[in-house]
Design an enzyme around this catalytic site. Structure first.
Site, mmCIF file in Angstrom:
data_model
loop_
_atom_site.group_PDB
_atom_site.id
_atom_site.type_symbol
_atom_site.label_atom_id
_atom_site.label_comp_id
_atom_site.label_asym_id
_atom_site.label_seq_id
_atom_site.Cartn_x
_atom_site.Cartn_y
_atom_site.Cartn_z
ATOM 1 N N SER A 19 0.859 -1.191 0.000
ATOM 2 C CA SER A 19 0.000 0.000 0.000
ATOM 3 C C SER A 19 0.888 1.232 0.000
ATOM 4 O O SER A 19 2.072 1.158 0.357
ATOM 5 C CB SER A 19 -0.860 0.005 1.266
ATOM 6 O OG SER A 19 -1.445 1.261 1.483
ATOM 7 N N TYR B 31 -1.903 -1.544 10.650
ATOM 8 C CA TYR B 31 -2.170 -1.788 9.227
ATOM 9 C C TYR B 31 -0.967 -1.366 8.374
ATOM 10 O O TYR B 31 -0.504 -2.129 7.518
ATOM 11 C CB TYR B 31 -3.434 -1.032 8.777
ATOM 12 C CG TYR B 31 -3.676 -1.163 7.294
ATOM 13 C CD1 TYR B 31 -3.990 -2.401 6.728
ATOM 14 C CD2 TYR B 31 -3.570 -0.064 6.442
ATOM 15 C CE1 TYR B 31 -4.192 -2.539 5.355
ATOM 16 C CE2 TYR B 31 -3.778 -0.190 5.074
ATOM 17 C CZ TYR B 31 -4.082 -1.434 4.537
ATOM 18 O OH TYR B 31 -4.262 -1.564 3.185
HETATM 19 N N1 LIG Z 1 -8.909 0.189 -0.817
HETATM 20 C C1 LIG Z 1 -7.804 0.826 -0.540
HETATM 21 O O1 LIG Z 1 -7.791 2.070 -0.394
HETATM 22 C C2 LIG Z 1 -6.495 0.085 -0.459
HETATM 23 C C3 LIG Z 1 -5.309 0.829 -0.498
HETATM 24 C C4 LIG Z 1 -4.103 0.147 -0.405
HETATM 25 C C5 LIG Z 1 -4.074 -1.234 -0.296
HETATM 26 N N2 LIG Z 1 -5.247 -1.927 -0.260
HETATM 27 C C6 LIG Z 1 -5.158 -3.394 -0.120
HETATM 28 O O2 LIG Z 1 -5.803 -4.006 -1.225
HETATM 29 C C7 LIG Z 1 -6.263 -5.304 -0.851
HETATM 30 C C8 LIG Z 1 -7.711 -5.464 -1.321
HETATM 31 O O3 LIG Z 1 -8.539 -4.582 -0.555
HETATM 32 P P1 LIG Z 1 -9.827 -3.860 -1.166
HETATM 33 O O4 LIG Z 1 -9.562 -2.419 -1.220
HETATM 34 O O5 LIG Z 1 -10.272 -4.563 -2.383
HETATM 35 O O6 LIG Z 1 -10.853 -4.080 0.051
HETATM 36 P P2 LIG Z 1 -12.201 -4.896 0.168
HETATM 37 O O7 LIG Z 1 -13.177 -4.501 -0.886
HETATM 38 O O8 LIG Z 1 -12.625 -4.739 1.596
HETATM 39 O O9 LIG Z 1 -11.759 -6.395 -0.104
HETATM 40 C C9 LIG Z 1 -11.055 -7.137 0.842
HETATM 41 C C10 LIG Z 1 -11.199 -8.607 0.527
HETATM 42 O O10 LIG Z 1 -10.521 -9.340 1.550
HETATM 43 C C11 LIG Z 1 -11.393 -10.334 2.057
HETATM 44 N N3 LIG Z 1 -11.114 -10.588 3.462
HETATM 45 C C12 LIG Z 1 -11.100 -9.698 4.477
HETATM 46 N N4 LIG Z 1 -10.881 -10.328 5.644
HETATM 47 C C13 LIG Z 1 -10.741 -11.642 5.350
HETATM 48 C C14 LIG Z 1 -10.519 -12.798 6.121
HETATM 49 N N5 LIG Z 1 -10.414 -12.753 7.467
HETATM 50 N N6 LIG Z 1 -10.425 -13.994 5.503
HETATM 51 C C15 LIG Z 1 -10.570 -14.077 4.150
HETATM 52 N N7 LIG Z 1 -10.786 -13.020 3.369
HETATM 53 C C16 LIG Z 1 -10.888 -11.810 3.958
HETATM 54 C C17 LIG Z 1 -12.803 -9.748 1.864
HETATM 55 O O11 LIG Z 1 -13.773 -10.754 1.758
HETATM 56 P P3 LIG Z 1 -14.790 -11.221 2.922
HETATM 57 O O12 LIG Z 1 -15.220 -9.992 3.658
HETATM 58 O O13 LIG Z 1 -15.872 -11.902 2.152
HETATM 59 O O14 LIG Z 1 -14.004 -12.165 3.743
HETATM 60 C C18 LIG Z 1 -12.638 -9.069 0.508
HETATM 61 O O15 LIG Z 1 -12.845 -9.995 -0.520
HETATM 62 C C19 LIG Z 1 -6.090 -5.400 0.665
HETATM 63 O O16 LIG Z 1 -4.937 -6.153 0.942
HETATM 64 C C20 LIG Z 1 -5.898 -3.957 1.097
HETATM 65 O O17 LIG Z 1 -5.122 -3.868 2.257
HETATM 66 C C21 LIG Z 1 -6.449 -1.310 -0.349
#
Ligand SMILES: NC(=O)c1ccc[n+]([C@@H]2O[C@H](COP(=O)([O-])OP(=O)(O)OC[C@H]3O[C@@H](n4cnc5c(N)ncnc54)[C@H](OP(=O)(O)O)[C@@H]3O)[C@@H](O)[C@H]2O)c1
Length: 262
Positions: free
Chosen positions: A143, A156
């Site tokens: 990130s 985080y």
């Molecule tokens: N969005 C941002 O601004 C941002 C910025 C930088 C990095 N990221 C990174 O990008 C990645 C994807 O995030 P996103 O933005 O797409 O967020 P998101 O829409 O909340 O997706 C997160 C995914 O992780 C799964 N997940 C969460 N907890 C879990 C658990 N205990 N076991 C299995 N699966 C789990 C969720 O599915 P369920 O809830 O169905 O389990 C969901 O499919 C993450 O690693 C995040 O840290 C995001």
């Protein structure tokens, strides 16, 4: 997309039920990949499976796993021993916001397990699995916050620093051995992430198209900042000394977590 044709067209995607992981599922299905999709929410995974199977005529398996639970990680790793994926995309993850001592300790520890522990375990098995010379690809999620400490999201940011360092290191180890590793370092993206973290993101990019850009860079670079906003914020910050980056991000994160009252 020429690059991804060199991998065997099957992929494991964690965090596939929403956001960036879901974008990877659609992008890879479009290119004929058969998929195994992992997340906790089986209903959402099944909806995605039906949609992908009808739109792209690919084979999609879904598996509900809670990657904060060691037993579920072990099951997944056990399954990996008999599956030979070309690509593994580990997008599952979440964040929290607030002053460190006020945050729920169990949730902070589960975050370390999902964001780091599960990644190390899955990568270890995936790399051990490779018995032939066909190229493999590994997509990990750092990130923008993973390049320095970030107040109000301390654990985080530290998990993402771990992934950034881990990805750079294993990329160095396997670069000339047929396993491409990339760390994705997005800025704010409009997904379920902010809601779950209790943050408000004023400016955020859409997750659509992130997978396409990342996959086009796999094997060419170790870190990718997808989209304009990630590049703009990332490259502006990286020129600053580390302590100044922490200071700037403290102000930004304060807005996102406390609306500026932090
Ligand atoms: N969005 C941002 O601004 C941002 C910025 C930088 C990095 N990221 C990174 O990008 C990645 C994807 O995030 P996103 O933005 O797409 O967020 P998101 O829409 O909340 O997706 C997160 C995914 O992780 C799964 N997940 C969460 N907890 C879990 C658990 N205990 N076991 C299995 N699966 C789990 C969720 O599915 P369920 O809830 O169905 O389990 C969901 O499919 C993450 O690693 C995040 O840290 C995001």
């Amino acid at each position: 997309m020429k690059g991804i044709r060199k991998y065997k067209s099957s992929a494991l995607i964690t965090g596939a039920s929403s956001g960036i992981g879901k974008d990877f599922a659609y992008e890879l299905a479009k290119h004929g990949y058969s998929l195994t999709l992992i997340a906790r929410d089986l209903r959402r995974l099944n909806e995605i499976k039906s949609d992908l199977e009808s739109k792209y005529k690919v084979q999609v398996e879904v598996n509900s796993k809670d990657l904060s639970k060691n037993s579920d990680i072990k099951d997944l790793v056990e399954g990996l021993k008999t599956k030979d994926y070309g690509l593994v995309v580990l997008a599952a993850g979440y964040g929290t916001g607030g002053q460190f001592h006020t945050l729920d300790l169990e949730s902070e520890l589960r975050m370390v397990d999902v964001n780091c522990r599960s990644v190390v375990q899955i990568c270890h098995q995936f790399i051990q699995n490779r018995k032939d010379n066909t190229p493999r690809g590994l997509v990990l999620f750092g990130s923008l916050v993973g390049f320095q400490g970030v107040p109000w999201t301390s654990t985080y940011a530290a998990t993402k620093a771990f992934i950034q360092s881990f990805a750079e290191a294993i990329s160095g180890e396997y670069k000339n051995k047929g396993i491409d590793v990339i760390s994705v370092a997005p800025g704010p993206v409009k997904t379920n992430f902010a809601d779950r973290a209790g943050m408000t993101m004023g400016n955020a990019q859409s997750p659509d198209g992130i997978a396409k850009e990342v996959l086009s860079q796999l094997g060419k670079t170790v870190t990718v900042r997808p989209g304009f906003l990630s590049k703009f914020l990332g490259y502006s910050l990286i020129t600053l000394p580390r302590n100044l980056r922490t200071f700037v991000l403290k102000q930004i994160m304060g807005q996102m977590v406390f609306g500026g009252k932090g």
